[in-house]
Design a protein around this motif. Sequence first.
Motif, PDB file in Angstrom:
ATOM      1  N   CYS A  21       0.913  -1.174  -0.217  1.00 40.04           N
ATOM      2  CA  CYS A  21      -0.298  -0.209   0.140  1.00 40.04           C
ATOM      3  C   CYS A  21       0.915   1.207  -0.218  1.00 40.04           C
ATOM      4  CB  CYS A  21      -0.768  -0.239   1.257  1.00 40.04           C
ATOM      5  SG  CYS A  21      -1.962  -1.535   1.942  1.00 40.04           S
ATOM      6  N   LEU A  22       1.487   2.017  -0.731  1.00 40.97           N
ATOM      7  CA  LEU A  22       1.788   3.169  -1.256  1.00 40.97           C
ATOM      8  C   LEU A  22       0.607   4.159  -0.986  1.00 40.97           C
ATOM      9  CD1 LEU A  22       3.581   1.994  -4.129  1.00 40.97           C
ATOM     10  CD2 LEU A  22       3.938   1.574  -1.538  1.00 40.97           C
ATOM     11  N   LEU A  23       0.970   5.684   0.143  1.00 42.66           N
ATOM     12  CA  LEU A  23      -0.016   6.401   0.417  1.00 42.66           C
ATOM     13  C   LEU A  23       0.498   7.541  -0.870  1.00 42.66           C
ATOM     14  CD1 LEU A  23      -1.343   7.170   2.702  1.00 42.66           C
ATOM     15  CD2 LEU A  23      -0.429   7.907   3.970  1.00 42.66           C
ATOM     16  N   ARG A  45       6.064  19.010   9.747  1.00 43.33           N
ATOM     17  CA  ARG A  45       5.018  19.960  10.482  1.00 43.33           C
ATOM     18  C   ARG A  45       5.069  18.899  11.308  1.00 43.33           C
ATOM     19  NH1 ARG A  45       1.926  23.250   6.573  1.00 43.33           N
ATOM     20  NH2 ARG A  45       3.334  24.195   5.873  1.00 43.33           N
ATOM     21  N   GLY A  46       5.452  17.642  12.200  1.00 41.47           N
ATOM     22  CA  GLY A  46       5.223  16.826  12.943  1.00 41.47           C
ATOM     23  C   GLY A  46       3.715  15.710  13.208  1.00 41.47           C
ATOM     24  N   MET A  47       3.814  15.524  11.619  1.00 38.64           N
ATOM     25  CA  MET A  47       2.051  15.401  11.416  1.00 38.64           C
ATOM     26  C   MET A  47       2.397  13.869  11.175  1.00 38.64           C
ATOM     27  SD  MET A  47       0.483  18.248   9.410  1.00 38.64           S
ATOM     28  CE  MET A  47      -1.099  17.450   8.842  1.00 38.64           C
ATOM     29  N   ASP A  52       0.153   8.584   9.654  1.00 37.57           N
ATOM     30  CA  ASP A  52       0.306   6.820   9.566  1.00 37.57           C
ATOM     31  C   ASP A  52      -1.082   6.491  10.417  1.00 37.57           C
ATOM     32  OD1 ASP A  52       3.156   6.407   9.167  1.00 37.57           O
ATOM     33  OD2 ASP A  52       3.948   6.861  11.798  1.00 37.57           O
ATOM     34  N   ARG A  53      -1.558   7.152  11.490  1.00 37.78           N
ATOM     35  CA  ARG A  53      -3.199   6.633  11.491  1.00 37.78           C
ATOM     36  C   ARG A  53      -4.006   6.306  10.717  1.00 37.78           C
ATOM     37  NH1 ARG A  53      -5.687   4.207  15.995  1.00 37.78           N
ATOM     38  NH2 ARG A  53      -7.818   3.856  15.074  1.00 37.78           N
TER      39      ARG A  53
END
Length: 74
Positions: A21-23, A45-47, A52-53
């Motif tokens: 699965c490639l985002l 941006r620390g996201m 990931d979730r």
Amino acid sequence: MLFAYQPLVSSRIREPVRYECLLRIRATNGRVVPATNFMSVVKQRGMIWPVDRLALDLAVAELERDPVTRLALN
């Protein structure tokens, strides 16, 4: 966000045994944007944890639609 599915093919049987699965992101113009174009911004941006979730949620939804599918998340 969405997945692009890349088949992982067994060299022994020469058939897909699972799918990686490639985002991806779909841009406003409809073009599909690969992760290399947006993951550095996500990390800066620390996201990364919410993304990931989301990827995990997308994978679970796919498995609910097709429980025999075998997926690999990267």
